[in-house]
Design a protein around this motif. Sequence first.
Motif, mmCIF file in Angstrom:
data_model
loop_
_atom_site.group_PDB
_atom_site.id
_atom_site.type_symbol
_atom_site.label_atom_id
_atom_site.label_comp_id
_atom_site.label_asym_id
_atom_site.label_seq_id
_atom_site.Cartn_x
_atom_site.Cartn_y
_atom_site.Cartn_z
ATOM 1 N N HIS A 1 -26.903 -25.325 44.203
ATOM 2 C CA HIS A 1 -26.052 -24.457 43.926
ATOM 3 C C HIS A 1 -26.196 -24.899 42.056
ATOM 4 O O HIS A 1 -26.832 -25.300 41.148
ATOM 5 C CB HIS A 1 -25.161 -25.834 43.876
ATOM 6 N N LEU B 1 -25.191 -23.196 38.369
ATOM 7 C CA LEU B 1 -23.860 -23.363 37.478
ATOM 8 C C LEU B 1 -24.195 -23.056 36.371
ATOM 9 O O LEU B 1 -24.998 -23.428 35.392
ATOM 10 C CB LEU B 1 -23.511 -24.879 37.709
ATOM 11 N N GLU B 2 -23.742 -21.731 36.081
ATOM 12 C CA GLU B 2 -24.489 -21.093 34.388
ATOM 13 C C GLU B 2 -23.169 -21.871 33.780
ATOM 14 O O GLU B 2 -21.787 -20.694 33.847
ATOM 15 C CB GLU B 2 -24.626 -19.870 35.234
ATOM 16 N N GLU B 3 -23.742 -22.284 32.639
ATOM 17 C CA GLU B 3 -23.125 -22.486 31.031
ATOM 18 C C GLU B 3 -23.698 -21.986 30.260
ATOM 19 O O GLU B 3 -24.773 -21.563 30.465
ATOM 20 C CB GLU B 3 -22.322 -24.225 31.117
ATOM 21 N N TRP C 1 -28.670 -23.920 32.630
ATOM 22 C CA TRP C 1 -28.221 -23.540 33.592
ATOM 23 C C TRP C 1 -27.975 -25.563 34.282
ATOM 24 O O TRP C 1 -29.071 -25.768 34.110
ATOM 25 C CB TRP C 1 -29.700 -23.131 34.359
#
Lengths: 219, 359
Positions: A55, A57-59, A63
Motif C-alpha cells: 500500500h 501512502l502519499e503524504e 511516500w
Amino acid sequence: MRIVVADCTVDYEGRLTAHLPLATRLVMVKADGCVAVHADGGAYKPLNWMNAPNHLLEEDGRWVVVNPKGERLTITFTEVHFETAIEMGDDPGLQKDGVEAELQRLLAERVEYLGEGLTLVRREYPTPIGPVDLLCRDAEGQTVAVEIKRRGEIDGVEQLTRYLEFLNRDDRLAPVSGLFVAQQIKPQARTLADDRGIACVEVDYDELRGIDSPALKLF
Amino acid sequence: MRIRAERDDLADVLARAGRAVGTRSPLPILQGVLCEVEGSRLRVTGTDTDITIRTTLEVEALEDGRTVIPAKLAAEAVRKLPAGAVSMTAADGEVEITGNGPRFRLRELNVDDFPKLPEGSEGVSLSVDGASFTSALSQVGVAASGDEARPTLTGVLFEGEGDTMRLVATDSYRLAVRDMPDIAGTEPTLVPFRALRELGRALGEGAMDVVLGDRDANFATDRGSLSVRIIEANFPNYRQLLPESYPNRLVVSKTSLLDAVGRASLVAEDHIPVRLNLHDGGIELSVTRQEVGEETEHIEAEYQGEELTIAFNTRYLTDGVSAVASDEIVLETSDPLKPGLISGVNDEAFRYLLMPVRL
C-alpha cells in the motif's frame, strides 16, 4: 509506470533497518505496485525496493509503502526534478536469444542428430503453458518432447518437466518422453533430468552449422 | 572416542581418506572425515558424496566412539606433531590431538550430519594386481576429459573383451585403449577418472578387489576402500574408430620423439601443432609460430609407406607417447586428416588414437 527523479532519503524497516542518505535517485512505481529506488549506476538491482502487494501512502514530501508483513519503506523527498507516468501495456516476455533460436532451426532440419530414428512432428508445439521447442516421434512411434537451450541448466529441465506434464494429459500423444538438448548441460541439470527420466543430449553448434575447426575430432 | 597411535600411521589414514573430501563442498559436514573406533580398529571415512574413501588402522583403542573432524586441518595437525605416539580424544564437542607436548583442540562437526553411505556394492567382482591396474589406468586416463559438462567423457570405460578387461577413455580428440589380459570380462561400466586417479595414493598398490555394480564401483585393498558412483551414460562407439590396418608405419625411439616434441613445445605452446613430415629415413619435425619463430629438426626413424605430412597438438602427442611402456614407438597413419595410432613395438595392449590438426 510512474517515474520520479528526486533528491530523497530512503528508510526501510522490517527484517532489518536500512537508511539511504540524501542523494538524487530514480524512484519507479510499476503497474503491479512494485516500488524500486535506483542509483545512477548498475543494471541489476535497485538500492531498495518493495514488492507488490503493498500500500503506497502519499503524504506531502513523503511516500510510505507498507506491505502485509508490516515492512515499511519511507521515501522522503527534498526536491523533485522530474516526474512522469506512462502506460506500458503487457510485456511480450523475453525473446529467445539468437543462438537458441538458430539451434532449434538447425535441429528441426536434422532431428536424427538427436537420436537415431527420430522424426519431427512440428516445431513450437503448443501446450497450455507455452510451446515446446520440438515435438518428435522416435523409431517406435513414441512421442518425444524436445527442449533446446544454449546452456543446459536446472530451469530448462523444470520447464520441460512442466511441458511433459501437460503433453502427457493428451491421449493422442501419451506417453511422451522428454529430451533435453543444450550445447553444454550442467551436472546438476543432468542429475535432475536423469531423476525425472528425461534424456540429455549435448550438441555442437559449430558442427551443426558446418563450421570447420582446425582441431579435428574423433566423433 | 579415545585412541593412541603412531603419528605417521594416523596422519596417513587421515590424509588418504581426506583425498575424497572436496575443497568446495557446499555442505560444511563434507569438509570433515568420520572417525569411528570399534574394538582396536579406527576407520576413517571421507566423501564428497560421489567418491568415498575409507581407510583403517589398528590402534590402541581406549574408548570406542564416533566423531567428525575437519579433514585437512586434522591430517595436517597430526602430521606436524613431533614423531612418536599421538593420542586423539573426542569429548564435549571438541577433539583433542596431542603428542609429545603440542596440543590441538579442534571443534567437532556434528556426527549425525555425516551422510549415511552404502557399505560396498554388489556386482561383478574382479581381483587385480594394484600396481599394474593403476599403471594401466594412468595410461588411458591421459585421454579422459576433465570437462564436467560432458560427464560421459570424464570416465574410463571398463569392458569385457573375451578373457580380457579393456579400459577405454576419450575426450573426442584422442582415445586410449588398454587391454588387461587374463582378467574376467564385465558389462560396460563407466567410472569417473577423477576417482580412479586417486586409487594408487589412497589404497596403495597391493592386491585389489574390484566390484562393478549398477550404481557404484568399489575398489578395496588391505589399506582401505574407494567407492564411486558410476556414470550412467552410453560411452561413444569407439570400436568403429579403430581401423584394422594402416598403410604407413613409423618406428621411432620414444625418448628421441619426446625430446624433440618437448623442444618444439617451447615454440608451439599449446595451440600450435607440431608438423611431422614422415619419409624414408625418419621424421622432419617442425613448428612455426608467426610472432615467435620456429624450430625444426630431423629424427632418425624407420618408415614404411608413402611420404606424408601430418600435424598434431603437441600436448596430446606427448601424452600418448609418454603413456607407451616400450622404448620404441610405432606411429601408424593413413591420411593427414585421419587419426594416427600410437602404440609400443611388440606391445598391443596399449593403443592411443590421436586426431590430427588441420594444417
